[in-house]
Design an enzyme around this catalytic site. Structure first.
Site, PDB file in Angstrom:
ATOM      1  N   GLY A  44     -12.670 -40.223 -13.090  1.00 26.42           N
ATOM      2  CA  GLY A  44     -11.911 -40.934 -13.438  1.00 26.42           C
ATOM      3  C   GLY A  44     -11.891 -41.811 -12.410  1.00 26.42           C
ATOM      4  O   GLY A  44     -11.714 -41.955 -11.160  1.00 26.42           O
ATOM      5  N   GLN A  49      -7.993 -48.801  -8.072  1.00 30.43           N
ATOM      6  CA  GLN A  49      -8.234 -48.391  -7.253  1.00 30.43           C
ATOM      7  C   GLN A  49      -9.214 -49.092  -7.160  1.00 30.43           C
ATOM      8  O   GLN A  49     -10.372 -49.707  -5.924  1.00 30.43           O
ATOM      9  CB  GLN A  49      -9.424 -47.409  -7.575  1.00 30.43           C
ATOM     10  CG  GLN A  49      -8.009 -45.950  -7.570  1.00 30.43           C
ATOM     11  CD  GLN A  49      -8.810 -44.514  -7.835  1.00 30.43           C
ATOM     12  OE1 GLN A  49      -8.889 -44.530  -8.786  1.00 30.43           O
ATOM     13  NE2 GLN A  49      -9.510 -44.123  -6.744  1.00 30.43           N
ATOM     14  N   CYS A  93     -10.411 -37.710  -4.564  1.00 34.30           N
ATOM     15  CA  CYS A  93      -9.805 -39.120  -5.152  1.00 34.30           C
ATOM     16  C   CYS A  93     -10.560 -39.856  -4.344  1.00 34.30           C
ATOM     17  O   CYS A  93     -11.081 -40.056  -3.333  1.00 34.30           O
ATOM     18  CB  CYS A  93      -8.726 -39.099  -4.633  1.00 34.30           C
ATOM     19  SG  CYS A  93      -8.093 -40.945  -5.411  1.00 34.30           S
ATOM     20  N   LEU A  94     -11.634 -40.782  -5.395  1.00 33.95           N
ATOM     21  CA  LEU A  94     -12.845 -41.363  -5.368  1.00 33.95           C
ATOM     22  C   LEU A  94     -12.023 -42.628  -3.562  1.00 33.95           C
ATOM     23  O   LEU A  94     -12.501 -43.360  -2.476  1.00 33.95           O
ATOM     24  CB  LEU A  94     -13.168 -42.863  -5.937  1.00 33.95           C
ATOM     25  CG  LEU A  94     -14.101 -41.489  -6.921  1.00 33.95           C
ATOM     26  CD1 LEU A  94     -14.610 -42.975  -8.437  1.00 33.95           C
ATOM     27  CD2 LEU A  94     -14.910 -40.961  -6.158  1.00 33.95           C
ATOM     28  N   HIS A 135      -4.217 -37.044 -13.151  1.00 40.50           N
ATOM     29  CA  HIS A 135      -4.477 -37.458 -12.160  1.00 40.50           C
ATOM     30  C   HIS A 135      -4.517 -39.292 -11.668  1.00 40.50           C
ATOM     31  O   HIS A 135      -4.160 -39.794 -10.745  1.00 40.50           O
ATOM     32  CB  HIS A 135      -5.885 -37.466 -10.964  1.00 40.50           C
ATOM     33  CG  HIS A 135      -5.939 -37.999 -10.241  1.00 40.50           C
ATOM     34  ND1 HIS A 135      -6.175 -37.405  -8.781  1.00 40.50           N
ATOM     35  CD2 HIS A 135      -6.835 -39.063  -9.981  1.00 40.50           C
ATOM     36  CE1 HIS A 135      -6.681 -37.932  -7.703  1.00 40.50           C
ATOM     37  NE2 HIS A 135      -6.802 -38.810  -8.606  1.00 40.50           N
ATOM     38  N   GLU A 136      -5.590 -40.106 -13.321  1.00 38.88           N
ATOM     39  CA  GLU A 136      -5.149 -40.833 -13.129  1.00 38.88           C
ATOM     40  C   GLU A 136      -4.119 -42.715 -13.827  1.00 38.88           C
ATOM     41  O   GLU A 136      -3.930 -43.430 -12.968  1.00 38.88           O
ATOM     42  CB  GLU A 136      -6.485 -41.752 -13.796  1.00 38.88           C
ATOM     43  CG  GLU A 136      -7.475 -41.052 -13.348  1.00 38.88           C
ATOM     44  CD  GLU A 136      -8.159 -41.688 -12.416  1.00 38.88           C
ATOM     45  OE1 GLU A 136      -8.363 -42.166 -11.955  1.00 38.88           O
ATOM     46  OE2 GLU A 136      -9.135 -40.359 -11.796  1.00 38.88           O
ATOM     47  N   HIS A 139      -2.097 -42.878 -10.722  1.00 36.09           N
ATOM     48  CA  HIS A 139      -2.677 -44.061  -9.932  1.00 36.09           C
ATOM     49  C   HIS A 139      -1.988 -44.856 -10.507  1.00 36.09           C
ATOM     50  O   HIS A 139      -1.235 -46.264  -9.882  1.00 36.09           O
ATOM     51  CB  HIS A 139      -4.126 -44.739 -10.180  1.00 36.09           C
ATOM     52  CG  HIS A 139      -5.185 -42.659  -9.078  1.00 36.09           C
ATOM     53  ND1 HIS A 139      -4.759 -43.787  -7.676  1.00 36.09           N
ATOM     54  CD2 HIS A 139      -5.777 -42.651  -9.575  1.00 36.09           C
ATOM     55  CE1 HIS A 139      -5.652 -42.536  -6.948  1.00 36.09           C
ATOM     56  NE2 HIS A 139      -6.407 -42.189  -8.186  1.00 36.09           N
TER      57      HIS A 139
HETATM   58 CO    CO Z   1      -7.993 -40.932  -7.502  1.00 37.52          CO
END
Ligand code: CO
Length: 177
Positions: A44, A49, A93-94, A135-136, A139
């Protein structure tokens, strides 16, 4: 085009995001976001991000859920309801490489969003797909999974978070420090 991923500590991850309209060049952006996410082996990715403060995120859970996996872009999404029992799963998380922690979330969601053909969709998700979406979605609300960890775990990872915000990490994908 692969875009650099914004790390923990960058204020854009905390900013309020805005909805986009139909004229926004979202197709190109979404295509770049998928390329960026696959390059980093993520499931995701949310627009903040990659440095865009807009209400857009993508997910592709097919790499670990197989048949149950979904590939979707969510434009101007609204989570209408979250229900069912709370369950805890280790998340990552990236934007926060090398950090994982258990997050408790509700099992099911009802979400409304526009797809890439600008059709208004209402869908229910459960289990891991719901979790990735939650989760996304966090963000685009300026929330990171590390905010949701236990106080003890937060204390335990605070040094790692500090190192990430200082740029003292070498992930195997491009980040914007
Ligand atoms: Co994340």
């Amino acid at each position: 085009m692969i875009l650099p991923i914004v790390p923990y500590g960058d204020p854009i991850l905390r900013k309020e995001t805005i909805e986009i309209d139909k004229e926004f060049p979202y197709k190109e952006l979404i295509s770049d976001m998928f390329e960026t996410m696959y390059n980093a082996n993520g499931v995701g990715l949310a627009a903040p991000q990659i440095g865009k403060s807009i209400r857009v995120f993508i997910i592709d859970s097919s790499s670990f859920l197989g048949e149950e996996g979904i590939k979707r872009s969510f434009i101007n999404p609204i989570i209408i309801d979250e229900y069912g029992k709370e369950w805890s799963v280790e998340e990552g998380c990236l934007s926060i490489p090398g950090v994982n922690g258990k997050v408790s979330r509700k099992e099911n969601i009802l979400i409304e969003y526009y797809n890439e053909d600008w059709e208004l969709i209402e869908e229910e998700y459960s289990g891991y797909n719901a979790r990735i979406i939650q989760h996304e979605y966090d963000h685009i609300e300026g929330v990171l999974f590390t905010d949701l960890l236990s106080p003890l775990k937060k204390k335990f990872i605070s040094k790692n978070l500090n190192e990430i915000s200082k740029g003292n990490i070498r992930p195997n994908y491009k980040m914007r420090f």
